[in-house]
Design a protein around this motif. Structure first.
Motif, PDB file in Angstrom:
ATOM      1  N   THR A 161      84.112   1.736   9.112  1.00  0.00           N
ATOM      2  CA  THR A 161      83.789   3.432   9.429  1.00  0.00           C
ATOM      3  C   THR A 161      82.962   3.959   8.975  1.00  0.00           C
ATOM      4  O   THR A 161      82.711   3.295   8.509  1.00  0.00           O
ATOM      5  CB  THR A 161      85.545   4.341   8.403  1.00  0.00           C
ATOM      6  N   TYR A 162      83.212   5.022   9.747  1.00  0.00           N
ATOM      7  CA  TYR A 162      81.206   5.570   9.360  1.00  0.00           C
ATOM      8  C   TYR A 162      82.189   7.592   9.661  1.00  0.00           C
ATOM      9  O   TYR A 162      82.669   7.348  10.592  1.00  0.00           O
ATOM     10  CB  TYR A 162      80.537   5.064  10.572  1.00  0.00           C
ATOM     11  N   THR A 163      81.673   8.278   8.683  1.00  0.00           N
ATOM     12  CA  THR A 163      82.050  10.148   9.443  1.00  0.00           C
ATOM     13  C   THR A 163      80.439  10.266   9.745  1.00  0.00           C
ATOM     14  O   THR A 163      79.518  10.427   9.246  1.00  0.00           O
ATOM     15  CB  THR A 163      82.419  10.746   8.149  1.00  0.00           C
ATOM     16  N   LYS A 223      84.946  11.199  11.761  1.00  0.00           N
ATOM     17  CA  LYS A 223      85.369   9.770  11.379  1.00  0.00           C
ATOM     18  C   LYS A 223      85.694   8.229  11.898  1.00  0.00           C
ATOM     19  O   LYS A 223      86.915   8.454  13.211  1.00  0.00           O
ATOM     20  CB  LYS A 223      86.538   9.655   9.602  1.00  0.00           C
ATOM     21  N   THR A 235      86.196   4.404  13.275  1.00  0.00           N
ATOM     22  CA  THR A 235      86.972   2.881  13.014  1.00  0.00           C
ATOM     23  C   THR A 235      86.333   2.152  13.546  1.00  0.00           C
ATOM     24  O   THR A 235      86.562   1.868  14.779  1.00  0.00           O
ATOM     25  CB  THR A 235      88.446   2.966  12.068  1.00  0.00           C
ATOM     26  N   ASN A 281      88.286   6.831  17.830  1.00  0.00           N
ATOM     27  CA  ASN A 281      88.601   8.084  16.583  1.00  0.00           C
ATOM     28  C   ASN A 281      89.945   8.132  15.490  1.00  0.00           C
ATOM     29  O   ASN A 281      90.690   6.741  16.037  1.00  0.00           O
ATOM     30  CB  ASN A 281      88.016   9.814  17.086  1.00  0.00           C
ATOM     31  N   GLU A 282      89.998   9.432  14.908  1.00  0.00           N
ATOM     32  CA  GLU A 282      90.813   9.429  13.467  1.00  0.00           C
ATOM     33  C   GLU A 282      92.408   9.400  14.237  1.00  0.00           C
ATOM     34  O   GLU A 282      93.570   9.744  13.490  1.00  0.00           O
ATOM     35  CB  GLU A 282      90.772  10.339  12.646  1.00  0.00           C
TER      36      GLU A 282
END
Length: 145
Positions: free
Chosen positions: A33-35, A103, A105, A126-127
């Motif tokens: 993951t990355y935000t 965030k 994935t 996306n989330e």
């Protein structure tokens, strides 16, 4: 190999590190993951008054998680610790915008790893679970940079 060890071996640092957390890895793939923080420099000009994450940054995020991180895991049993997978090509489809503070994935599935090449089928969601981009990414083994 621990997931945190893979992240520590990535050849990037802030502001060009696009991996917050690695959730799963095995010989067939990886998930991470990355935000996107709202204060990232590229948002100032892409686009004026309506910032969205550039496609090249989405591609880089997918490559850092889905190709290079997986490559570090796959190379752990190679005779030399001085090797790394570097990103060489992408065939991408961009489906939805990614905004500041989102965030994402990244899920990568290994297509093949042989003859010094790694090729993966990578998807970013996306989330809400919607695909925002997907593609085939490839890299090669090289000596550590």
């Amino acid at each position: 190999m621990e997931l945190k060890d893979i992240r520590a071996q990535l050849p990037y640092s802030k502001p060009f590190l696009f991996v917050d957390e690695l959730l799963h890895v095995d010989e067939n793939g990886i998930i991470g993951t990355y935000t996107f923080a709202e204060n990232l420099e590229f948002y100032k000009g892409h686009f004026k008054g309506n910032p969205i994450t550039p496609g090249v940054i989405l591609t880089e995020t997918m490559a850092q998680i889905g190709l290079v991180s997986l490559g570090i895991f796959l190379l752990q049993n190679e005779p030399t610790e001085e090797a790394v997978i570097v990103f060489t090509s992408a065939d991408m489809q961009f489906l939805k915008p990614v905004y500041p503070k989102e965030k994402v994935t990244v899920t990568s599935r290994k297509i093949f790893f042989r003859f010094g090449k790694l090729k993966c089928d990578v998807v970013m969601k996306n989330e809400t679970g919607q695909e925002v981009c997907k593609g085939i990414l490839a890299g090669i083994i090289t000596s550590k940079l």
